[in-house]
Motif scaffolding. Structure first.
Motif, PDB file in Angstrom:
ATOM      1  N   GLN A 219       0.789  -1.226   0.000  1.00  0.00           N
ATOM      2  CA  GLN A 219       0.000   0.000   0.000  1.00  0.00           C
ATOM      3  C   GLN A 219       0.821   1.275   0.000  1.00  0.00           C
ATOM      4  O   GLN A 219       0.353   2.327  -0.428  1.00  0.00           O
ATOM      5  N   SER A 220       2.051   1.204   0.496  1.00  0.00           N
ATOM      6  CA  SER A 220       2.826   2.434   0.683  1.00  0.00           C
ATOM      7  C   SER A 220       4.295   2.219   0.364  1.00  0.00           C
ATOM      8  O   SER A 220       4.781   1.076   0.370  1.00  0.00           O
ATOM      9  N   PRO A 221       5.030   3.304   0.104  1.00  0.00           N
ATOM     10  CA  PRO A 221       6.477   3.199  -0.095  1.00  0.00           C
ATOM     11  C   PRO A 221       7.181   2.554   1.103  1.00  0.00           C
ATOM     12  O   PRO A 221       8.164   1.842   0.937  1.00  0.00           O
ATOM     13  N   LYS A 222       6.638   2.771   2.296  1.00  0.00           N
ATOM     14  CA  LYS A 222       7.227   2.157   3.495  1.00  0.00           C
ATOM     15  C   LYS A 222       7.174   0.636   3.408  1.00  0.00           C
ATOM     16  O   LYS A 222       8.105  -0.053   3.842  1.00  0.00           O
ATOM     17  N   ASP A 223       6.087   0.105   2.835  1.00  0.00           N
ATOM     18  CA  ASP A 223       5.984  -1.343   2.653  1.00  0.00           C
ATOM     19  C   ASP A 223       7.118  -1.865   1.781  1.00  0.00           C
ATOM     20  O   ASP A 223       7.698  -2.920   2.061  1.00  0.00           O
ATOM     21  N   VAL A 224       7.426  -1.127   0.726  1.00  0.00           N
ATOM     22  CA  VAL A 224       8.503  -1.535  -0.175  1.00  0.00           C
ATOM     23  C   VAL A 224       9.841  -1.524   0.558  1.00  0.00           C
ATOM     24  O   VAL A 224      10.650  -2.457   0.421  1.00  0.00           O
ATOM     25  N   HIS A 225      10.082  -0.483   1.341  1.00  0.00           N
ATOM     26  CA  HIS A 225      11.322  -0.409   2.115  1.00  0.00           C
ATOM     27  C   HIS A 225      11.460  -1.608   3.046  1.00  0.00           C
ATOM     28  O   HIS A 225      12.544  -2.190   3.176  1.00  0.00           O
ATOM     29  N   GLU A 226      10.376  -1.988   3.708  1.00  0.00           N
ATOM     30  CA  GLU A 226      10.407  -3.126   4.617  1.00  0.00           C
ATOM     31  C   GLU A 226      10.668  -4.426   3.869  1.00  0.00           C
ATOM     32  O   GLU A 226      11.454  -5.270   4.308  1.00  0.00           O
ATOM     33  N   LEU A 227      10.018  -4.597   2.735  1.00  0.00           N
ATOM     34  CA  LEU A 227      10.189  -5.816   1.943  1.00  0.00           C
ATOM     35  C   LEU A 227      11.614  -5.938   1.409  1.00  0.00           C
ATOM     36  O   LEU A 227      12.168  -7.035   1.333  1.00  0.00           O
ATOM     37  N   LYS A 228      12.222  -4.820   1.043  1.00  0.00           N
ATOM     38  CA  LYS A 228      13.607  -4.845   0.560  1.00  0.00           C
ATOM     39  C   LYS A 228      14.554  -5.364   1.635  1.00  0.00           C
ATOM     40  O   LYS A 228      15.539  -6.058   1.329  1.00  0.00           O
ATOM     41  N   ILE A 237       2.149  -4.577  -7.856  1.00  0.00           N
ATOM     42  CA  ILE A 237       1.147  -3.666  -7.296  1.00  0.00           C
ATOM     43  C   ILE A 237       0.132  -3.318  -8.377  1.00  0.00           C
ATOM     44  O   ILE A 237       0.497  -2.863  -9.458  1.00  0.00           O
ATOM     45  N   GLY A 238      -1.130  -3.531  -8.105  1.00  0.00           N
ATOM     46  CA  GLY A 238      -2.160  -3.209  -9.077  1.00  0.00           C
ATOM     47  C   GLY A 238      -3.246  -2.319  -8.523  1.00  0.00           C
ATOM     48  O   GLY A 238      -3.431  -1.178  -8.946  1.00  0.00           O
ATOM     49  N   GLU A 239      -3.967  -2.851  -7.541  1.00  0.00           N
ATOM     50  CA  GLU A 239      -5.126  -2.140  -7.005  1.00  0.00           C
ATOM     51  C   GLU A 239      -4.764  -0.755  -6.473  1.00  0.00           C
ATOM     52  O   GLU A 239      -5.514   0.211  -6.656  1.00  0.00           O
ATOM     53  N   ASN A 240      -3.612  -0.638  -5.842  1.00  0.00           N
ATOM     54  CA  ASN A 240      -3.198   0.634  -5.254  1.00  0.00           C
ATOM     55  C   ASN A 240      -3.135   1.755  -6.291  1.00  0.00           C
ATOM     56  O   ASN A 240      -3.424   2.914  -5.991  1.00  0.00           O
ATOM     57  N   PHE A 241      -2.773   1.408  -7.531  1.00  0.00           N
ATOM     58  CA  PHE A 241      -2.716   2.395  -8.611  1.00  0.00           C
ATOM     59  C   PHE A 241      -4.029   2.464  -9.385  1.00  0.00           C
ATOM     60  O   PHE A 241      -4.498   3.546  -9.734  1.00  0.00           O
ATOM     61  N   MET A 242      -4.625   1.307  -9.626  1.00  0.00           N
ATOM     62  CA  MET A 242      -5.828   1.253 -10.458  1.00  0.00           C
ATOM     63  C   MET A 242      -7.043   1.926  -9.817  1.00  0.00           C
ATOM     64  O   MET A 242      -7.954   2.369 -10.520  1.00  0.00           O
ATOM     65  N   LEU A 251       1.623   5.810  -9.823  1.00  0.00           N
ATOM     66  CA  LEU A 251       2.853   5.021  -9.831  1.00  0.00           C
ATOM     67  C   LEU A 251       4.075   5.927  -9.754  1.00  0.00           C
ATOM     68  O   LEU A 251       5.011   5.668  -8.985  1.00  0.00           O
ATOM     69  N   LYS A 252       4.077   6.986 -10.549  1.00  0.00           N
ATOM     70  CA  LYS A 252       5.225   7.903 -10.564  1.00  0.00           C
ATOM     71  C   LYS A 252       5.461   8.521  -9.191  1.00  0.00           C
ATOM     72  O   LYS A 252       6.604   8.595  -8.715  1.00  0.00           O
ATOM     73  N   ASP A 253       4.386   8.930  -8.535  1.00  0.00           N
ATOM     74  CA  ASP A 253       4.502   9.511  -7.196  1.00  0.00           C
ATOM     75  C   ASP A 253       4.998   8.474  -6.194  1.00  0.00           C
ATOM     76  O   ASP A 253       5.804   8.774  -5.300  1.00  0.00           O
ATOM     77  N   PHE A 254       4.522   7.244  -6.342  1.00  0.00           N
ATOM     78  CA  PHE A 254       4.909   6.148  -5.446  1.00  0.00           C
ATOM     79  C   PHE A 254       6.409   5.875  -5.580  1.00  0.00           C
ATOM     80  O   PHE A 254       7.117   5.739  -4.579  1.00  0.00           O
ATOM     81  N   ILE A 255       6.883   5.811  -6.819  1.00  0.00           N
ATOM     82  CA  ILE A 255       8.305   5.534  -7.059  1.00  0.00           C
ATOM     83  C   ILE A 255       9.177   6.668  -6.520  1.00  0.00           C
ATOM     84  O   ILE A 255      10.230   6.427  -5.930  1.00  0.00           O
ATOM     85  N   ALA A 256       8.720   7.899  -6.703  1.00  0.00           N
ATOM     86  CA  ALA A 256       9.477   9.045  -6.183  1.00  0.00           C
ATOM     87  C   ALA A 256       9.654   8.942  -4.675  1.00  0.00           C
ATOM     88  O   ALA A 256      10.676   9.354  -4.115  1.00  0.00           O
ATOM     89  N   ALA A 257       8.651   8.366  -4.010  1.00  0.00           N
ATOM     90  CA  ALA A 257       8.676   8.282  -2.551  1.00  0.00           C
ATOM     91  C   ALA A 257       9.520   7.121  -2.023  1.00  0.00           C
ATOM     92  O   ALA A 257       9.820   7.060  -0.838  1.00  0.00           O
ATOM     93  N   ILE A 258       9.923   6.180  -2.906  1.00  0.00           N
ATOM     94  CA  ILE A 258      10.760   5.079  -2.424  1.00  0.00           C
ATOM     95  C   ILE A 258      12.215   5.260  -2.797  1.00  0.00           C
ATOM     96  O   ILE A 258      13.037   4.365  -2.578  1.00  0.00           O
ATOM     97  N   GLN A 259      12.554   6.413  -3.355  1.00  0.00           N
ATOM     98  CA  GLN A 259      13.947   6.661  -3.667  1.00  0.00           C
ATOM     99  C   GLN A 259      14.768   6.797  -2.377  1.00  0.00           C
ATOM    100  O   GLN A 259      14.237   7.109  -1.320  1.00  0.00           O
TER     101      GLN A 259
END
Length: 263
Positions: A219-228, A237-242, A251-259
């Motif tokens: 659901q969030s960039p924080k989730d990606v950080h934890e999974l990494k 990820i589908g529903e979160n963007f769709m 998607l673009k905003d999400f990626i910017a936030a996981i940099q």
């Protein structure tokens, strides 16, 4: 009978019907059949790792987004920085189609994953004929021998294989060299509850030979950080963007936030 059982029963009947309409020879004669494929695993490792999914609806969420064409969503995902695109092609339960795959292929140059309930080699030929670069196999609905047969056949066509598991038992029965990526589905297919702890718990038992992908519930960039932190490189990820008015921008905003240095 679970919803998954119903889907598989319907899928087997659907494949029989499709075989009676479009022959294997016709699929092999497709203009896209000889197209060189793009590596999904390399794209994940060399870019953002986000596999952005086109998903109109699901059995658990009903309608998610019917407003945008597949071309619009796929182009938005490519411009937004996705590593790859996942296209759901099941019609009855997810509102997709094989034509969605074909249109996505015509719209983008990213690797495309055919997200489908694959039970027959015919569906792999179909994926290849419409421009897919990778296929999904679901351990919950296949035996070890079926996984071996289908994955070997896919790789013989230069398609990569993402094997989806839900628990340790499915992982143990499925590990073999004819797989490229292992995906952990965080959604319980019986209750439809989602918990990222499923990925955390299985991460250490997935050999590093395979690209690790976490699916559902991100659901969030924080989730990606934890999974990494647990060795995951791919994030489906589908529903979160769709569910938004602009999937590509989301998607673009999400990626910017996981940099790096975001948190």
């Amino acid at each position: 009978m679970t919803i998954l059982d119903k889907i598989i029963n319907d899928k087997k009947r659907e494949v029989v019907l499709k075989k009676s309409i479009v022959s294997v020879k016709q699929l092999e004669n497709s203009d896209l059949f000889e197209r060189p494929t793009i590596s999904l695993s390399k794209s994940i490792r060399n870019t953002t790792g986000i596999i952005a999914e086109h998903k109109r609806r699901s059995p658990s969420k009903a309608t998610i987004n019917n407003a945008f064409s597949i071309e619009h969503v796929a182009t938005g995902y490519e411009n937004g920085g996705a590593a790859a695109i996942s296209v759901l092609t099941d019609a009855k339960y997810f509102g997709g189609s094989i034509e969605d795959l074909q249109l996505a292929r015509a719209s983008v140059s990213l690797p495309i994953l055919r997200k489908e309930f694959i039970v027959d080699p015919y569906q792999i030929l179909e994926a290849k004929s419409q421009g897919a670069d990778a296929i999904l196999l679901i351990a919950a609905v296949l035996t070890r021998e079926e996984i071996r047969e289908l994955s070997n056949f896919a790789q013989s066509l230069s398609l990569e294989v993402l094997l989806e598991i839900h628990d340790q038992e499915e992982l143990d029965k499925s590990l073999m060299q004819s797989l490229d990526l292992i995906g952990v589905n965080n959604r319980n297919l019986k209750s439809f509850e989602v918990d990222l702890a499923n990925s955390f718990g299985l991460s250490e038992t997935i050999p590093d030979d395979f690209v690790k992908v976490s699916e559902s519930g991100i659901q969030s960039p924080k989730d990606v950080h934890e999974l990494k932190k647990f060795g995951f490189e791919g994030f489906l990820i589908g529903e979160n963007f769709m569910k938004t008015d602009n999937p590509g921008q989301s998607l673009k905003d999400f990626i910017a936030a996981i940099q790096p240095n975001t948190f």
